[in-house]
Motif scaffolding. Structure first.
Motif, PDB file in Angstrom:
ATOM      1  N   MET A   1      20.085  52.025  32.210  1.00 50.95           N
ATOM      2  CA  MET A   1      21.359  52.299  32.864  1.00 50.95           C
ATOM      3  C   MET A   1      22.426  51.324  32.364  1.00 50.95           C
ATOM      4  SD  MET A   1      22.437  52.001  36.862  1.00 50.95           S
ATOM      5  CE  MET A   1      22.368  50.219  36.775  1.00 50.95           C
ATOM      6  N   LEU A   2      22.075  50.055  32.243  1.00 54.90           N
ATOM      7  CA  LEU A   2      23.030  49.065  31.755  1.00 54.90           C
ATOM      8  C   LEU A   2      23.442  49.351  30.309  1.00 54.90           C
ATOM      9  CD1 LEU A   2      21.581  45.759  33.254  1.00 54.90           C
ATOM     10  CD2 LEU A   2      23.541  47.084  34.064  1.00 54.90           C
TER      11      LEU A   2
ATOM     12  N   ILE B   1      29.169  53.726  27.188  1.00 52.78           N
ATOM     13  CA  ILE B   1      30.323  54.471  27.691  1.00 52.78           C
ATOM     14  C   ILE B   1      31.571  53.590  27.738  1.00 52.78           C
ATOM     15  CG2 ILE B   1      31.298  55.577  29.746  1.00 52.78           C
ATOM     16  CD1 ILE B   1      28.531  56.681  30.318  1.00 52.78           C
ATOM     17  N   LEU B   2      31.425  52.388  28.236  1.00 48.21           N
ATOM     18  CA  LEU B   2      32.589  51.523  28.427  1.00 48.21           C
ATOM     19  C   LEU B   2      33.047  50.830  27.147  1.00 48.21           C
ATOM     20  CD1 LEU B   2      31.671  49.889  31.847  1.00 48.21           C
ATOM     21  CD2 LEU B   2      33.322  51.695  31.418  1.00 48.21           C
ATOM     22  N   LYS B   3      32.161  50.678  26.186  1.00 50.79           N
ATOM     23  CA  LYS B   3      32.454  50.003  24.914  1.00 50.79           C
ATOM     24  C   LYS B   3      33.154  48.667  25.155  1.00 50.79           C
ATOM     25  CE  LYS B   3      32.338  54.236  22.432  1.00 50.79           C
ATOM     26  NZ  LYS B   3      32.922  55.247  21.694  1.00 50.79           N
ATOM     27  N   ASP B   4      34.351  48.506  24.673  1.00 55.15           N
ATOM     28  CA  ASP B   4      35.057  47.228  24.802  1.00 55.15           C
ATOM     29  C   ASP B   4      35.577  46.981  26.217  1.00 55.15           C
ATOM     30  OD1 ASP B   4      34.602  46.642  22.167  1.00 55.15           O
ATOM     31  OD2 ASP B   4      36.500  47.492  21.467  1.00 55.15           O
ATOM     32  N   ASN B   5      35.515  47.981  27.071  1.00 58.55           N
ATOM     33  CA  ASN B   5      35.979  47.840  28.452  1.00 58.55           C
ATOM     34  C   ASN B   5      34.826  47.520  29.410  1.00 58.55           C
ATOM     35  OD1 ASN B   5      38.653  48.535  27.726  1.00 58.55           O
ATOM     36  ND2 ASN B   5      38.037  50.685  27.665  1.00 58.55           N
ATOM     37  N   TRP B   6      33.757  46.980  28.900  1.00 54.19           N
ATOM     38  CA  TRP B   6      32.560  46.732  29.701  1.00 54.19           C
ATOM     39  C   TRP B   6      32.813  45.793  30.883  1.00 54.19           C
ATOM     40  CZ3 TRP B   6      30.874  41.775  30.286  1.00 54.19           C
ATOM     41  CH2 TRP B   6      31.350  40.835  29.388  1.00 54.19           C
TER      42      TRP B   6
ATOM     43  N   ILE C   1      32.968  46.943  34.755  1.00 56.91           N
ATOM     44  CA  ILE C   1      31.791  47.099  35.612  1.00 56.91           C
ATOM     45  C   ILE C   1      31.482  45.829  36.401  1.00 56.91           C
ATOM     46  CG2 ILE C   1      29.982  46.409  34.004  1.00 56.91           C
ATOM     47  CD1 ILE C   1      29.847  49.465  36.253  1.00 56.91           C
ATOM     48  N   LEU C   2      31.943  44.673  35.947  1.00 56.86           N
ATOM     49  CA  LEU C   2      31.653  43.420  36.647  1.00 56.86           C
ATOM     50  C   LEU C   2      32.146  43.450  38.086  1.00 56.86           C
ATOM     51  CD1 LEU C   2      32.357  40.698  33.917  1.00 56.86           C
ATOM     52  CD2 LEU C   2      30.149  41.525  34.757  1.00 56.86           C
ATOM     53  N   GLY C   3      33.321  43.986  38.301  1.00 51.77           N
ATOM     54  CA  GLY C   3      33.850  44.087  39.665  1.00 51.77           C
ATOM     55  C   GLY C   3      32.966  44.944  40.553  1.00 51.77           C
ATOM     56  N   TYR C   4      32.514  46.070  40.013  1.00 54.77           N
ATOM     57  CA  TYR C   4      31.653  46.957  40.787  1.00 54.77           C
ATOM     58  C   TYR C   4      30.276  46.350  41.017  1.00 54.77           C
ATOM     59  CZ  TYR C   4      35.207  50.491  39.949  1.00 54.77           C
ATOM     60  OH  TYR C   4      36.379  51.173  39.911  1.00 54.77           O
ATOM     61  N   SER C   5      29.742  45.670  40.026  1.00 59.83           N
ATOM     62  CA  SER C   5      28.411  45.083  40.194  1.00 59.83           C
ATOM     63  C   SER C   5      28.457  43.954  41.220  1.00 59.83           C
ATOM     64  CB  SER C   5      27.850  44.590  38.868  1.00 59.83           C
ATOM     65  OG  SER C   5      28.573  43.487  38.385  1.00 59.83           O
ATOM     66  N   LYS C   6      29.571  43.223  41.267  1.00 62.74           N
ATOM     67  CA  LYS C   6      29.703  42.174  42.282  1.00 62.74           C
ATOM     68  C   LYS C   6      29.755  42.781  43.676  1.00 62.74           C
ATOM     69  CE  LYS C   6      31.794  38.606  39.472  1.00 62.74           C
ATOM     70  NZ  LYS C   6      32.965  37.782  39.210  1.00 62.74           N
ATOM     71  N   ILE C   7      30.460  43.885  43.815  1.00 60.66           N
ATOM     72  CA  ILE C   7      30.524  44.567  45.111  1.00 60.66           C
ATOM     73  C   ILE C   7      29.136  45.014  45.534  1.00 60.66           C
ATOM     74  CG2 ILE C   7      31.369  46.647  46.297  1.00 60.66           C
ATOM     75  CD1 ILE C   7      33.956  46.339  44.607  1.00 60.66           C
TER      76      ILE C   7
END
Length: 152
Positions: A92-93, A99-104, A107-113
């Motif tokens: 999954m990671l 999908i996110l490429k350089d915008n990875w 996801i940090l904000g969502y994973s922290k939530i």
């Protein structure tokens, strides 16, 4: 492989020093021998499922190796289910990274939530456990109250 290696280290910590630590300091966490026996039986009967599912849950996946080591779960089974359970999480990671490429970093904000949500759930479960242990049927205030009433 890094996930497996880290999990094995935590398993060994639980196996080598965890039980003695909990037997000595467990009373401060309201953990007694019956709790340790119950956890041991749970891992003996359902350890494979617990490890497999636990590896796919944020926050829990990090610490699930400790109770497996405490219960002295079969090491070969532990390793196999850790490896199998880690694959979906890591895939999954990887997929999200593709999908996110350089915008990875998005996801940090969502994973922290998600991590915070899991920590809140874990703290709630700990609170409920403490509440049950201090007021529940086994040695809590209610049992002392019932004993007092019997004596009268």
């Amino acid at each position: 492989m890094g996930n497996l290696l880290g999990s094995i280290i935590l398993y060994l910590v639980g196996e080598k020093i965890g039980l003695e630590f909990l037997k000595y300091y467990g009373k401060y966490f309201l953990i007694d021998d019956s709790d340790l026996d119950r956890a041991n039986r749970l891992f003996m009967n359902h350890g494979s499922k617990i490890i497999l599912i636990g590896r796919m849950l944020p926050a829990i996946r990090t610490v699930i190796s400790l109770p497996a080591g405490l219960a002295k779960m079969n090491f070969k089974k532990f390793s196999i289910y850790t490896l199998i359970g880690s694959i979906p999480w890591n895939l999954m990671l990887i997929y999200i990274g593709i999908i996110l490429k350089d915008n990875w970093e998005i996801i940090l904000g969502y994973s922290k939530i998600l991590d915070y949500a899991m920590i809140i759930v874990l703290l709630l479960l700990i609170f409920l456990y403490y509440y049950y242990k201090s007021t529940g049927k086994k040695g809590g205030k209610n049992e002392r109250y019932r004993k007092e009433r019997k004596r009268l």
